[in-house]
Design an enzyme around this catalytic site. Structure first.
Site, PDB file in Angstrom:
ATOM      1  N   GLU A 147      -2.667  -7.221  14.149  1.00 59.01           N
ATOM      2  CA  GLU A 147      -2.474  -6.193  15.189  1.00 59.01           C
ATOM      3  C   GLU A 147      -1.330  -6.588  16.128  1.00 59.01           C
ATOM      4  OE1 GLU A 147      -3.772  -3.386  15.057  1.00 59.01           O
ATOM      5  OE2 GLU A 147      -5.693  -3.558  14.021  1.00 59.01           O
ATOM      6  N   ASP A 294      -4.492  -0.977   2.794  1.00 62.23           N
ATOM      7  CA  ASP A 294      -3.498   0.081   2.984  1.00 62.23           C
ATOM      8  C   ASP A 294      -2.049  -0.369   3.172  1.00 62.23           C
ATOM      9  OD1 ASP A 294      -4.283  -0.970   5.428  1.00 62.23           O
ATOM     10  OD2 ASP A 294      -4.740   0.922   6.385  1.00 62.23           O
ATOM     11  N   GLU A 388     -14.285   8.750  10.400  1.00 64.03           N
ATOM     12  CA  GLU A 388     -13.853   7.421   9.928  1.00 64.03           C
ATOM     13  C   GLU A 388     -14.145   7.203   8.446  1.00 64.03           C
ATOM     14  OE1 GLU A 388     -11.471   6.122  11.477  1.00 64.03           O
ATOM     15  OE2 GLU A 388     -12.236   4.171  12.053  1.00 64.03           O
ATOM     16  N   GLU A 406      -2.851   8.766  10.906  1.00 61.10           N
ATOM     17  CA  GLU A 406      -2.409   8.750   9.503  1.00 61.10           C
ATOM     18  C   GLU A 406      -2.243  10.141   8.907  1.00 61.10           C
ATOM     19  OE1 GLU A 406      -4.508   6.645  10.792  1.00 61.10           O
ATOM     20  OE2 GLU A 406      -3.805   4.648  10.242  1.00 61.10           O
TER      21      GLU A 406
END
Ligand code: DMJ
Length: 942
Positions: A147, A294, A388, A406
């Site tokens: 992150e 991802d 989610e 996204e």
């Protein structure tokens, strides 16, 4: 993700100094650009309307950013419900989510380049000065390496990239002297100790001040990391190296990528979700394109774009081939097992995979991108946001939505690829939903539950970094942006890195990996660009023709069980026993089970456990059948648990200045008025006296006709309800006495009765954790008269405002209302976490089957069936599945979140958490030894 693409009238982007302009003749990746022909049948959106929507995006950004700066800065994030900053350590921990917060004004840094894209150059200049003046990167705080890299390092580099672009233009940032880059470099060096592993894979966390492993660091003992965590560094690290000339960053990121590539499962070419950073063993062997993996794929393709290194493209293509072979089941993308890729590992999808259609655009594979995007859009239309996680039959699996970008990202890239105005309409819907459901007076609040419309006190920094960029760019014309977006690549956090970096400071030796790829034939490498000349010229309805058949895929879906299971049965072979048909008393079934390596154990409490030992199966095919059977059984079992739960409820503050914009997640009660069957209850709130509501109220005149607030504790929930009802209250809200508790951090539960008949309680009762409760208590202090709505789902604000005097009448109880449950009947399962199933080796699972199908067994069998499961207490979940298998009408099952239930604390010895709860969990624990043994066996197999 992604590379900036050309849009209608924007031309095909071939950046001047981009590496791929050098390899354009052979490059596989493409940004297909729409022709100037609008697809017939889809009305183009006028320039005025696009400008109007663009302006709306700007206004929304101002609302989010302005509130952050006013009420939260210099904290990392805004808490939009309580209108203050989120400071780590000062709020109850939310677990891993908090690892993004390093006390470095995260949202400001993440917003830097958004300001420039949105043409807020002046604000950008101010923001950069604030970062340089205020941000400290040396805090004693443990942060996520992943992150921190994508949000902070990426944010600083994106800011630097646009600062030098502006400086070069000659108007703004004339004073700038690479200060953001110096900060980025400082941060880069702080992250490097994380790579001190034999594998070169980074530790997942690092202490910004003390690094790893020092006693003060409080980290460095982790053994596992996610694939995306280790594989999403190359863009930022390479950019840092090339901007500064310090090659070490790119070298470290490349080494981590090389290691992951080496560790791919060689027969399937897939990677797992988590890996041991010391041994390189896959810890979770499921594989998809969403959470945990991802951006690993994203960065392979983009590393090729940014760095021009063919090996990254070849790796990407190898993985992409595997993804399309095993994971892509259009329009779905379903996780599979890396060793047995024909077997699905899950029957649900997570929201993070919504970036994938955008990546497919970059790859040039438009058809599946359109299909998946359309499926996702229908899920959104059903729930306003993408939950989610959602099941393959499009029911909610995890109900939160933290304003993830996204889907907007994929919408933008698909619009650029197809020029289909449909995607502009999709963007418009996203804007409307954000304003209607997520906007609160102090920003935008994440959705706690898309079904109830309740909020979470959370506005993640990626909302500003990504969402507003993609939405603004969707509606913008080239002249609306002050620089050429096509000269930049988007990182996974949508930070912009200039493509000219490809030819700068190229001192990293490229790995010669040619031999690694020879095992694949040429068809895996699509070396030609499918551009719009090929895709659209004779058929402007191309995108529409792909979307159209999927138009009702969500509405018409029935619960489908496990698709791949049905599809993959060997042709001509006798279908194996289906979980829904299984009867523990049928000798034939037991025989089949045995063949599949599944054993059946009768527990003392009357339930049955199933456990599969693949090695005990008669053959490998039978072992696979057994695995499918176990997967189905897990689904069936969790379905059964879901149906026994009451969904959460909503408390919506409707009076000034909230006007319905703040929605709090509330726990339901197993007694009193059922808000899912009755009209909502609306009323002003009043605190009861005594506040615990455990005796006759001394202030009945204050609560009469109002919704009473009562503190949790000291007596049964039902007793409180009776006392406020006797005082004339029309509803009650129990507020947790455990200070600081919040539905962000504690699982919601149902308030249970007192074990006696609770039919006398007619008013609705809801439970709020302390943090949510204090939002109402603070509102009373500030505004005195606070009116709320108690309901099963947040009501439309327009309706609330139109009808301020909405009646709070109670409708008569329906005959069909379920009787109130006694405490003994309460299911306390909290096994919402479907990862329970995944935590075990997939081939080795133990669980309790659901009740036997009613009516199926003979009288003798009925006796035995009763031993299996006390089915008289449960509805029969198998009916839905049966109707599905018969292909008849399907009932639209309500999406039921799973909650445990509680009586008032410690007051009812009859109910204990976990007594009957989490059968899968506890059984998995019981069978841990078997699981480990199986894992050993699996390793040997490798
Ligand atoms: C972002 O921080 C990044 O896009 C990341 O790769 C995963 N997703 C979040 C937002 O959902």
């Amino acid at each position: 993700m992604s590379e900036a693409g050309g849009g209608p009238g924007w031309g095909f982007p071939v950046p001047q100094r981009a590496p791929w302009s050098l390899v354009a003749a052979t490059a596989a990746l493409c940004l297909v650009s729409a022709t100037s022909v609008w697809p017939a049948g889809a009305a183009p959106m006028s320039r005025e309307e696009r400008q109007k929507l663009g302006n709306q995006v700007l206004e929304m950004f101002d609302h989010a950013y302005g509130n952050y700066m006013e009420h939260a800065y210099p904290a990392d994030e805004l808490m939009p419900l309580t209108c203050r900053g989120r400071v780590r350590g000062q709020e109850p921990s939310r677990g891993d989510v908090d690892d993004a917060l390093g006390k470095f004004s995260l949202t400001l840094i993440d917003s830097l380049d958004t300001l420039v894209v949105l043409n807020k150059t002046k604000e950008f200049e101010d923001a950069v000065r604030k970062v340089l003046r205020d941000v400290n990167l040396d805090n004693d705080v443990v942060v996520s390496v992943f992150e921190t890299n994508i949000r902070v390092l990426g944010g600083l580099l994106g800011g630097h990239s646009l600062a030098i672009m502006l400086k070069e233009k000659g108007e703004y940032m004339q004073w700038y002297n690479d200060e953001l880059l110096q900060m980025a470099k400082q941060l880069g060096y702080k992250l490097l100790p994380a790579f001190n592993t034999t594998s070169g894979l980074p530790y997942p966390r690092i202490n910004l001040k003390f690094g790893i492993r020092k006693p003060e660091a409080r980290t460095g003992t982790e053994t596992d990391t996610c694939t995306a965590c280790a594989g999403t560094l190359i863009l930022e690290f390479a950019a840092l190296s090339r901007f500064t000339g310090a090659t070490i960053f790119e070298e470290y990121a490349r080494k981590a990528l090389d290691f992951l590539w080496e560790k791919r499962q060689r027969s399937s070419n897939l990677v797992g979700v988590t890996i041991n950073i010391h041994t390189g063993d896959w810890v979770r062997k499921d594989s998809g394109v969403g959470a945990g993996i991802d951006s690993y794929y994203e960065y392979l393709l983009k590393a090729y774009v940014l760095l021009g290194d063919d090996s990254f493209l070849e790796r990407f293509n190898t993985h992409y081939d595997a993804i399309m072979r095993y994971i892509s089941q259009p329009p779905l993308l379903l996780d599979v097992h890396i060793h047995k890729p024909m077997l699905n590992a899950r029957t649900w999808m997570d929201a993070l995979l919504a970036f994938f259609p955008g990546l497919q655009v970059l790859k040039g594979d438009i058809r599946p991108a359109i299909e998946t995007h359309e499926m996702l859009y229908q899920v959104i239309k059903k729930h306003n946001f993408l939950p989610e996680a959602f099941t393959i039959d499009f029911r909610v699996h995890w109900a939160q939505h933290p304003l993830r970008p996204e889907f907007a990202e994929s919408t933008y890239f698909l619009y650029k690829a197809t020029g289909d105005p449909y995607y502009l309409e999709v963007g418009k819907t996203l804007i409307e939903n954000l304003n209607k459901y997520a906007r609160v007076p102090c920003g935008f609040a994440a959705m706690k539950d898309v079904r109830t419309g309740s909020h979470e006190d959370r506005m993640d920094s990626f909302f500003l970094a990504e969402m507003f960029k993609y939405l603004y760019l969707l509606f913008a014309d080239k002249e609306d942006i002050i620089f050429d977006i096509e000269d930049y690549i988007f990182t996974t956090e949508a930070h912009l890195l200039p493509l000219w970096l490809s030819t700068t400071n190229q001192s990293i030796p490229k790995k010669n990996t040619t031999s690694e790829y020879t095992e694949l034939d040429d068809s895996n490498f699509d070396w030609t660009c499918p551009n719009t000349q090929i895709l659209f010229p004779n058929d402007p309805l191309y995108a529409q023709s792909i979307r159209e058949p999927l138009k009702n895929v969500v509405d018409k879906s029935c619960p489908r069980g496990i698709i791949r299971v049905e599809e993959s049965f060997r042709s001509g072979a006798k279908p194996p026993l289906r979980a829904r048909d299984f009867m523990a008393t049928n000798p034939e079934h037991l025989e089949i089970l045995k063949k599949m390596g599944v054993s059946l154990i009768h527990l003392k409490d009357g339930r049955v456990q199933l456990v599969q030992h693949a090695i005990q199966a008669a053959s490998s095919i039978d072992a696979e059948d057994g695995l499918r059977f176990m997967q189905e059984m897990i689904e069936l079992s969790s379905q059964q648990q879901k149906e026994q739960q009451l969904p959460p409820r909503a408390v919506q503050i409707v009076s000034h200045p909230f006007f319905g914009r703040v929605v709090l997640t509330a726990g339901p009660a197993q007694f009193g008025l059922d808000l899912s069957k009755h009209k909502e209850t609306r009323g002003f709130v009043a605190s009861s006296k005594p506040y615990n509501g455990c005796s006759e109220l001394t202030n009945p005149e204050a609560v009469m006709g109002k919704i009473a607030l009562i503190q949790r504790g000291q007596c049964m929930f039902a007793e409180k309800a009776r006392n406020i009802q006797n005082a004339g209250a029309i509803g009650g809200i129990v507020i947790d006495d455990n200070e600081g508790s919040s539905s962000d951090t504690a699982p919601l539960f149902q308030m249970a009765g007192d074990g006696k008949d609770t039919d006398d309680i007619k008013i609705p009762m809801l439970f709020l954790f302390s943090k949510e409760g204090s939002i109402i208590l603070d509102a009373i202090r500030e505004y005195e008269d606070v009116e709320v709505l108690l309901s099963d789902k947040a009501k439309d604000r327009a309706a609330i405002l139109k009808d301020p005097e909405m009646e709070s009448e109670e409708q008569p109880s329906s005959e069909n209302d379920p009787p109130n449950q006694s405490a003994e009947q309460i299911i306390t399962s909290s096994s919402q976490d479907p990862d329970l199933a995944e935590q075990a080796a997939p081939e080795e699972r133990a669980l309790s089957p659901p009740p036997e199908p009613a009516g199926a067994p003979s009288p003798a069998e009925m006796d035995n069936a009763a031993n299996i499961s006390p089915s008289e207490q449960n509805s029969d979940p198998t009916e839905n599945h049966e109707s599905t298998s018969l292909g008849g009408e399907c009932t639209d099952l309500d999406d039921q979140p799973q909650e445990p239930s509680e009586t008032e604390e410690d007051s009812n010895p009859n109910v204990s958490w976990g007594q009957k709860a989490q059968p899968i969990d506890s059984i998995l624990a019981d069978w841990n030894e078997d699981i480990e043994a199986f894992e050993m066996m699996e390793k040997d197999e490798l």
